[in-house]
Every structure is written in structure tokens, then in C-alpha cells.
Design a protein around this motif. Structure first.
Motif, PDB file in Angstrom:
ATOM      1  N   VAL A  87       0.841  -1.203   0.000  1.00  0.00           N
ATOM      2  CA  VAL A  87       0.000   0.000   0.000  1.00  0.00           C
ATOM      3  C   VAL A  87       0.878   1.256   0.000  1.00  0.00           C
ATOM      4  O   VAL A  87       0.614   2.209  -0.739  1.00  0.00           O
ATOM      5  N   ASP A  88       1.928   1.248   0.818  1.00  0.00           N
ATOM      6  CA  ASP A  88       2.846   2.404   0.847  1.00  0.00           C
ATOM      7  C   ASP A  88       3.413   2.680  -0.541  1.00  0.00           C
ATOM      8  O   ASP A  88       3.390   3.818  -1.024  1.00  0.00           O
ATOM      9  N   VAL A  89       3.922   1.651  -1.187  1.00  0.00           N
ATOM     10  CA  VAL A  89       4.569   1.829  -2.492  1.00  0.00           C
ATOM     11  C   VAL A  89       3.552   2.243  -3.553  1.00  0.00           C
ATOM     12  O   VAL A  89       3.789   3.160  -4.347  1.00  0.00           O
ATOM     13  N   ARG A 137       4.245   6.043  -5.059  1.00  0.00           N
ATOM     14  CA  ARG A 137       5.095   6.072  -6.256  1.00  0.00           C
ATOM     15  C   ARG A 137       4.299   5.934  -7.535  1.00  0.00           C
ATOM     16  O   ARG A 137       3.212   5.373  -7.546  1.00  0.00           O
ATOM     17  N   ARG A 138       4.886   6.431  -8.597  1.00  0.00           N
ATOM     18  CA  ARG A 138       4.310   6.246  -9.925  1.00  0.00           C
ATOM     19  C   ARG A 138       5.234   5.332 -10.710  1.00  0.00           C
ATOM     20  O   ARG A 138       6.399   5.223 -10.403  1.00  0.00           O
ATOM     21  N   GLY A 139       4.700   4.729 -11.749  1.00  0.00           N
ATOM     22  CA  GLY A 139       5.516   3.830 -12.569  1.00  0.00           C
ATOM     23  C   GLY A 139       4.721   2.579 -12.880  1.00  0.00           C
ATOM     24  O   GLY A 139       3.645   2.351 -12.318  1.00  0.00           O
ATOM     25  N   PRO A 140       5.237   1.754 -13.807  1.00  0.00           N
ATOM     26  CA  PRO A 140       4.526   0.520 -14.153  1.00  0.00           C
ATOM     27  C   PRO A 140       4.496  -0.431 -12.961  1.00  0.00           C
ATOM     28  O   PRO A 140       5.409  -0.438 -12.131  1.00  0.00           O
ATOM     29  N   ILE A 141       3.443  -1.231 -12.887  1.00  0.00           N
ATOM     30  CA  ILE A 141       3.203  -2.045 -11.695  1.00  0.00           C
ATOM     31  C   ILE A 141       4.343  -3.012 -11.380  1.00  0.00           C
ATOM     32  O   ILE A 141       4.647  -3.258 -10.210  1.00  0.00           O
ATOM     33  N   LEU A 161       6.841  -1.249  -9.405  1.00  0.00           N
ATOM     34  CA  LEU A 161       6.347  -1.025  -8.042  1.00  0.00           C
ATOM     35  C   LEU A 161       6.469  -2.307  -7.208  1.00  0.00           C
ATOM     36  O   LEU A 161       6.875  -2.264  -6.046  1.00  0.00           O
ATOM     37  N   LEU A 162       6.131  -3.439  -7.822  1.00  0.00           N
ATOM     38  CA  LEU A 162       6.216  -4.704  -7.084  1.00  0.00           C
ATOM     39  C   LEU A 162       7.669  -5.060  -6.764  1.00  0.00           C
ATOM     40  O   LEU A 162       7.959  -5.632  -5.712  1.00  0.00           O
TER      41      LEU A 162
END
Length: 203
Positions: A153-155, A159-163, A166-167
Motif C-alpha cells: 500500500v505504501d509503495v 510512487r508512480r511507474g509501471p506495476i 512497483l512490485l
């Protein structure tokens, strides 16, 4: 003749509806309410229509997903993306319902595949599973929720960017966080599996 665009420029169209379903067994899973609160906040921020069901039995895991699929296929507007969050005790490949019965993860994944769900044909489906897998323990704190869901949830909200990026950041943060459990320090790594064919941007 136009050249095909390179993959890094290809992104899923996210202009349609974004739908989320969370199925969570809270019984004997301290911290799960904190996880549900955090997920609700995340889905709101990311523009998802979110449905949450607490304490499903093994059969209800299957039934709720099938209802989710049927409601999606009945919609007249475009569906861009679906998120399914499954939280329960489990063993490799299976989740334990509130009734202590087991449900196969594979049968849950089948519900939204291209054959069974027309609304999501060639559209991104994201499954987040927070459960133990055999000897791999999914750590939770009594009040703060699980390390995995809280980090995710924090990330996803910061943050923005492709998933997939993010993962990867979620995995990095979790690998750095040393979890002290029963007096021993442990590291936890989530597993990422992807069949995405384009970039998926949530922000």
C-alpha cells in the motif's frame, strides 16, 4: 509501413472502470483489519470501485469471485482492470476458508481468465495473495497489519511507474526490513508472477 512500437511504450488503456475485490479471513489473523483499512485507502486513491468480504468460507471464496466476474460481464461500460486480493491462512497452492476447508488457488484464478470473463479479455488482472505457502510464513503484526500488505500500500500510493517496477520496490523494501519473530530475525520475499503483455500504470 509503420514499425511496431517498442514494448516500453505500450501501456494498457486505463480509461475505463477499475474494479477490486478483497476476500479476507480475519479469524485468528491479527492485524487483518489494519490491512483491510490500508487496502481500502489505496483503492480509493487509485480510483477503484472496491468490494470487501470478510470471513468467507472456502466455498464463498469461489462464489464471491464468480459473482464478481458475472457483475463485470453484465456491465455496459468498459472495464480496464481488475484487482483481486486474497488473504487467509494457507499452504502451497491452497487457501483455508473461515470454515477451515481448503480452496485451490488455481480454481480461483480460472474464474477471471479469458475464457470465463469476457469483460477482462486481454485486460490486466492482478492477484495479490497474502497467505503462508507451506513453510513460508506470511508475517503479520497484531495492530499494524502484515508487512507485505502495508509495504504494498505504501509503495502503490507513494510512487508512480509501471506495476512491475512497483512490485520490485515492494520486494526490495521487504528484503531490507528485518522482521523479528519469536526472537529470531527473518527476511521475507514475496513472489511475483506476471503474464502482463504491456505496461500497467495505476497512477
Amino acid at each position: 509501413m509503420s514499425n511496431p512500437r517498442p514494448l516500453e511504450e505500450e501501456a494498457y488503456d486505463m480509461s475505463g472502470a477499475r474494479l477490486a475485490l478483497t476476500l479476507c479471513v480475519t479469524k485468528a489473523r491479527e492485524g487483518s483489519e489494519a490491512d483491510l483499512d490500508a487496502l481500502e485507502r489505496m483503492f480509493q486513491q487509485l480510483g477503484f470501485e472496491s468490494t470487501m468480504k470478510r470471513d468467507p468460507t472456502a466455498q464463498q471464496f469461489q462464489e464471491e469471485l464468480e459473482k464478481f466476474q458475472q457483475a463485470m460481464d453484465a456491465r455496459e461500460d468498459l472495464v480496464s482492470c481488475a484487482f483481486v486480493v486474497l488473504m487467509a491462512h494457507g499452504v502451497e497452492g491452497r487457501l483455508k476458508g473461515e470454515d477451515e476447508q481448503m480452496v485451490e488457488l488455481e480454481s480461483l484464478f480460472q474464474v477471471l481468465n479469458n475464457k470465463n470473463c469476457q469483460a477482462l479479455k486481454a485486460r490486466p488482472k492482478v492477484y495479490i495473495v497474502q497467505a503462508c505457502r507451506g513453510g513460508y510464513i506470511a508475517y503479520r503484526h497484531d495492530k499494524e497489519g502484515s508487512c507485505f500488505i502495508q509495504t504494498l500500500v505504501d509503495v502503490f500510493t507513494e510512487r508512480r511507474g509501471p506495476i512491475l517496477e512497483l512490485l520490485t520496490e515492494v520486494t526490495r523494501r521487504m528484503a531490507e526490513a528485518e522482521l523479528v519473530q519469536e526472537g529470531r530475525t527473518r527476511k521475507v520475499n514475496p513472489e511475483i508472477q506476471s503474464t502482463l503483455r504491456k505496461r500497467l500504470y495505476l497512477q
